[in-house]
Write a protein that holds these residues in place. Sequence first.
Motif, short mmCIF file in Angstrom:
data_model
loop_
_atom_site.label_atom_id
_atom_site.label_comp_id
_atom_site.label_asym_id
_atom_site.label_seq_id
_atom_site.Cartn_x
_atom_site.Cartn_y
_atom_site.Cartn_z
N LYS A 122 0.82 -1.22 0.00
CA LYS A 122 0.00 0.00 0.00
C LYS A 122 0.85 1.27 0.00
O LYS A 122 0.36 2.35 0.30
N LYS A 123 2.13 1.14 -0.30
CA LYS A 123 3.11 2.24 -0.20
C LYS A 123 3.32 2.66 1.25
O LYS A 123 3.77 3.76 1.52
N LYS A 124 2.96 1.76 2.16
CA LYS A 124 3.23 1.99 3.58
C LYS A 124 4.52 1.26 3.94
O LYS A 124 4.64 0.05 3.70
N ILE A 125 5.47 1.99 4.51
CA ILE A 125 6.79 1.43 4.79
C ILE A 125 6.95 1.10 6.27
O ILE A 125 7.57 0.11 6.63
N PHE A 126 6.40 1.94 7.12
CA PHE A 126 6.44 1.75 8.56
C PHE A 126 5.08 2.12 9.15
O PHE A 126 4.29 2.82 8.51
N ASP A 127 4.84 1.68 10.39
CA ASP A 127 3.77 2.29 11.16
C ASP A 127 4.26 3.66 11.58
O ASP A 127 5.23 3.78 12.34
N ASN A 128 3.63 4.71 11.05
CA ASN A 128 4.14 6.06 11.29
C ASN A 128 3.02 7.07 11.14
O ASN A 128 2.09 6.88 10.36
#
Length: 369
Positions: A122-128
Amino acid sequence: MKAILKNIKFSFLPYHLKFKFDAGTSRGVLKEKTTFFVKAFENEIPQIIGWGEAAPLPKLSLDDLPDFEFFLKDYCNQLSGIDLRKSEEEILNWVSGVIPERFPSIRFAFETALLDLLHGGKKKIFDNPFFDQNEPIPINGLIWMGNKNFMLEQIDKKLEEGYNCIKMKIGALDFEQECSLLEYIRARFSKDEIILRVDANGAFDPKSAMEKLEILSRFDLHSIEQPIRQGQIQVMASLCRSTPLPIALDEELIGVNGEEGKRNLLETVLPQFIILKPTLVGGLQSCMEWISIAESLEIGWWITSALESNIGLNAISQFTSTFSVTMPQGLGTGQLYQNNLDSPLTIKEGQIYYEKEKGWGELLNGFTN
């Protein structure tokens, strides 16, 4: 939910980015650059894709090599088929173990493609909070080298756009002209209203560097990046001990590997700041190591992109958001290209946001290799 990413496949796509203008640095002018999008997916679930970006900087990156594409293809081939536990730590450790430090941009691409895959493509790299909560990150407005009028136009535009931190590249114009540009800003805005940074990209001669630092200090600068060319460790250490304005190491970090090497450099030079570009210094895990050592020595730091497309910039922004940053970061380079990927990355009044409703462009959807 399964705990393992199975039979992961890798491939890549070259892409030619075109600048909106001639981007001047002390090492020359950039009109375009080639970047490489790295794709990671599980063989049985090919529709869920993680994307990374390998974007070696011409004349600067360790892996700016004529046969770079050969090496990238070789890593995609030889590393395909692996299984990995679903863990950020597992992924970062694995990449560091299989891709040597002499290929920093390839490391960064594999780290971020796998972390994207880990989070569902989802183009999410980290929980941020940058991705999850649309929490902005303060950034500096970058002023590129050029003739005086071109630089004045950029300065006025950045100030109108609401930036409260301006970074100006110096070292190409006559030094007096560059000082007059800084004076132009300071005549209108105090240091409490506008933060001023300069980046010399190693352009100063060691013999005249201190004199120039003294002159520049009159403009209440936040810092100067890399006043002299990298590799002159003792000279840089002497400058950092006596400087009238804070010095930030940038290119000096390139090629310094391992915890011992990093600690030796920082303990020897003791700069006021370091600047971290994941593409240049060995990826995200390497940046974490730099940050840990710097903080133990009470050295400040900030994170900067290195002319990646929005794929790399998104990953670096999310990485930055995992730290509690208040100082402006160097994350405004997504506006440089006329053919960048459409993305949710948005800049407003000197801050970068991830506005999910905007979505990503179609280019990567058509990549099926």
